[in-house]
Design a protein around this motif. Structure first.
Motif, PDB file in Angstrom:
ATOM      1  N   PRO A 192      -7.098 -30.421   6.588  1.00 55.54           N
ATOM      2  CA  PRO A 192      -8.495 -30.718   6.428  1.00 55.54           C
ATOM      3  C   PRO A 192      -9.431 -29.911   7.292  1.00 55.54           C
ATOM      4  O   PRO A 192     -10.638 -29.674   6.749  1.00 55.54           O
ATOM      5  CB  PRO A 192      -8.753 -32.346   6.770  1.00 55.54           C
ATOM      6  CG  PRO A 192      -7.191 -32.801   6.695  1.00 55.54           C
ATOM      7  CD  PRO A 192      -6.419 -31.345   7.006  1.00 55.54           C
ATOM      8  N   TYR A 193      -9.150 -29.343   8.340  1.00 58.88           N
ATOM      9  CA  TYR A 193      -9.949 -28.590   9.183  1.00 58.88           C
ATOM     10  C   TYR A 193     -10.286 -27.102   8.621  1.00 58.88           C
ATOM     11  O   TYR A 193     -11.213 -26.495   9.045  1.00 58.88           O
ATOM     12  CB  TYR A 193      -9.212 -28.341  10.590  1.00 58.88           C
ATOM     13  CG  TYR A 193      -9.172 -29.531  11.369  1.00 58.88           C
ATOM     14  CD1 TYR A 193     -10.399 -30.045  11.865  1.00 58.88           C
ATOM     15  CD2 TYR A 193      -8.353 -30.408  11.331  1.00 58.88           C
ATOM     16  CE1 TYR A 193     -10.362 -31.443  12.556  1.00 58.88           C
ATOM     17  CE2 TYR A 193      -8.202 -31.690  11.964  1.00 58.88           C
ATOM     18  CZ  TYR A 193      -9.308 -32.272  12.645  1.00 58.88           C
ATOM     19  OH  TYR A 193      -9.162 -33.375  13.081  1.00 58.88           O
ATOM     20  N   ILE A 194      -9.329 -26.844   7.651  1.00 58.17           N
ATOM     21  CA  ILE A 194      -9.430 -25.298   6.952  1.00 58.17           C
ATOM     22  C   ILE A 194     -10.631 -25.865   5.926  1.00 58.17           C
ATOM     23  O   ILE A 194     -11.551 -25.007   5.630  1.00 58.17           O
ATOM     24  CB  ILE A 194      -8.236 -24.980   6.346  1.00 58.17           C
ATOM     25  CG1 ILE A 194      -7.256 -24.605   7.091  1.00 58.17           C
ATOM     26  CG2 ILE A 194      -8.429 -23.837   5.498  1.00 58.17           C
ATOM     27  CD1 ILE A 194      -5.895 -24.191   6.630  1.00 58.17           C
ATOM     28  N   GLY A 195     -10.364 -27.032   5.391  1.00 55.36           N
ATOM     29  CA  GLY A 195     -11.473 -27.244   4.144  1.00 55.36           C
ATOM     30  C   GLY A 195     -12.729 -27.437   4.615  1.00 55.36           C
ATOM     31  O   GLY A 195     -13.594 -27.317   4.104  1.00 55.36           O
ATOM     32  N   ASN A 196     -12.852 -27.879   5.883  1.00 55.93           N
ATOM     33  CA  ASN A 196     -14.327 -28.177   6.511  1.00 55.93           C
ATOM     34  C   ASN A 196     -14.950 -27.018   7.129  1.00 55.93           C
ATOM     35  O   ASN A 196     -15.897 -27.212   7.660  1.00 55.93           O
ATOM     36  CB  ASN A 196     -14.137 -29.597   7.253  1.00 55.93           C
ATOM     37  CG  ASN A 196     -13.497 -29.404   8.511  1.00 55.93           C
ATOM     38  OD1 ASN A 196     -13.424 -28.341   9.004  1.00 55.93           O
ATOM     39  ND2 ASN A 196     -13.135 -30.852   9.065  1.00 55.93           N
ATOM     40  N   GLY A 197     -14.088 -25.921   7.150  1.00 55.16           N
ATOM     41  CA  GLY A 197     -14.721 -24.743   7.883  1.00 55.16           C
ATOM     42  C   GLY A 197     -14.671 -24.761   9.347  1.00 55.16           C
ATOM     43  O   GLY A 197     -15.304 -23.696   9.817  1.00 55.16           O
ATOM     44  N   TYR A 198     -14.046 -25.567   9.921  1.00 55.57           N
ATOM     45  CA  TYR A 198     -13.748 -25.727  11.214  1.00 55.57           C
ATOM     46  C   TYR A 198     -13.448 -24.338  11.955  1.00 55.57           C
ATOM     47  O   TYR A 198     -14.144 -23.915  12.912  1.00 55.57           O
ATOM     48  CB  TYR A 198     -12.936 -26.756  11.858  1.00 55.57           C
ATOM     49  CG  TYR A 198     -12.664 -26.979  13.256  1.00 55.57           C
ATOM     50  CD1 TYR A 198     -13.489 -27.583  14.051  1.00 55.57           C
ATOM     51  CD2 TYR A 198     -11.837 -26.129  14.042  1.00 55.57           C
ATOM     52  CE1 TYR A 198     -13.703 -27.750  15.498  1.00 55.57           C
ATOM     53  CE2 TYR A 198     -11.654 -26.326  15.212  1.00 55.57           C
ATOM     54  CZ  TYR A 198     -12.638 -26.818  16.045  1.00 55.57           C
ATOM     55  OH  TYR A 198     -12.632 -27.063  17.339  1.00 55.57           O
ATOM     56  N   PHE A 199     -12.386 -23.593  11.447  1.00 51.82           N
ATOM     57  CA  PHE A 199     -11.937 -22.351  11.944  1.00 51.82           C
ATOM     58  C   PHE A 199     -12.890 -21.359  11.483  1.00 51.82           C
ATOM     59  O   PHE A 199     -12.579 -20.064  11.937  1.00 51.82           O
ATOM     60  CB  PHE A 199     -10.480 -22.317  11.486  1.00 51.82           C
ATOM     61  CG  PHE A 199      -9.491 -23.218  11.777  1.00 51.82           C
ATOM     62  CD1 PHE A 199      -9.493 -23.566  13.481  1.00 51.82           C
ATOM     63  CD2 PHE A 199      -8.971 -24.176  11.016  1.00 51.82           C
ATOM     64  CE1 PHE A 199      -8.725 -24.671  13.670  1.00 51.82           C
ATOM     65  CE2 PHE A 199      -8.178 -25.319  11.463  1.00 51.82           C
ATOM     66  CZ  PHE A 199      -8.011 -25.465  12.836  1.00 51.82           C
ATOM     67  N   ASP A 200     -13.661 -21.428  10.707  1.00 54.23           N
ATOM     68  CA  ASP A 200     -14.599 -20.200  10.362  1.00 54.23           C
ATOM     69  C   ASP A 200     -15.401 -19.576  11.198  1.00 54.23           C
ATOM     70  O   ASP A 200     -16.032 -20.487  12.086  1.00 54.23           O
ATOM     71  CB  ASP A 200     -15.201 -20.267   8.916  1.00 54.23           C
ATOM     72  CG  ASP A 200     -14.285 -20.655   7.690  1.00 54.23           C
ATOM     73  OD1 ASP A 200     -13.153 -20.009   7.879  1.00 54.23           O
ATOM     74  OD2 ASP A 200     -14.653 -21.279   6.828  1.00 54.23           O
TER      75      ASP A 200
END
Ligand code: ZN
Ligand code: ZN
Length: 160
Positions: A152-160
């Motif tokens: 889910p942290y990829i989907g919410n853009g956390y790592f961008d």
């Protein structure tokens, strides 16, 4: 970059004791060595690939520490195909499907590693490799749940 987890079950280790030899069995250092051993010496029963080293470039534990796997200068072996291994680094969170949610320090450290890899990559990762994907996005045969609760942290853009 492709984000992975350590697999099913409970993968978070209680101990994080760099100074102890031999490392306690319930220790992140021991866990990383075990993963490396499995990647290099497949079991005759479960099979697997005979990699020359651990298949991930970096691994991050829930205590917020990073373990260097293949590092920056080598392609990984964990991304499911030659095509994806040529294009994406493999970052592994040491968490399993039976563990609680990733800790804040683990998430922050993972993000920091990704930013560092983007800045210094030496393996020729192409433009698409700079974005973060989940293992299950790039490798559907067979389908995988990887990276589990990190997804889910990829989907919410956390790592961008
Ligand atoms: Zn994976
Ligand atoms: Zn740890």
């Amino acid at each position: 970059m492709v984000l992975h987890y350590a697999g099913g079950g409970k993968e978070m280790r209680e101990e994080h004791s760099p100074g102890r030899t031999p490392a306690p069995l319930d220790d992140c250092y021991y866990q990383v060595r075990l993963i490396q051993h499995r990647h290099m010496h497949p079991s005759p029963i479960t099979g697997g690939e005979r990699y020359w080293d651990i298949a991930y470039n970096y691994l991050i534990c829930h205590h917020g520490y990073t373990f260097v796997g293949r590092g920056l200068a080598s392609q990984p072996g964990a991304n499911g195909s030659r095509y994806t291994n040529e294009r994406y680094y493999a970052i592994c969170g040491l968490i399993g499907s039976g563990d609680p949610k990733p800790t804040d320090v683990m998430l922050r450290e993972t993000k920091a590693v990704m930013e560092w890899v983007r800045r210094y990559d030496q393996a020729g990762a192409r433009v698409e490799g700079r974005h973060v994907k989940g293992h299950k996005d790039v490798d559907r045969d067979p389908p995988t749940q990887c990276p589990g609760s990190l997804y889910p942290y990829i989907g919410n853009g956390y790592f961008d």
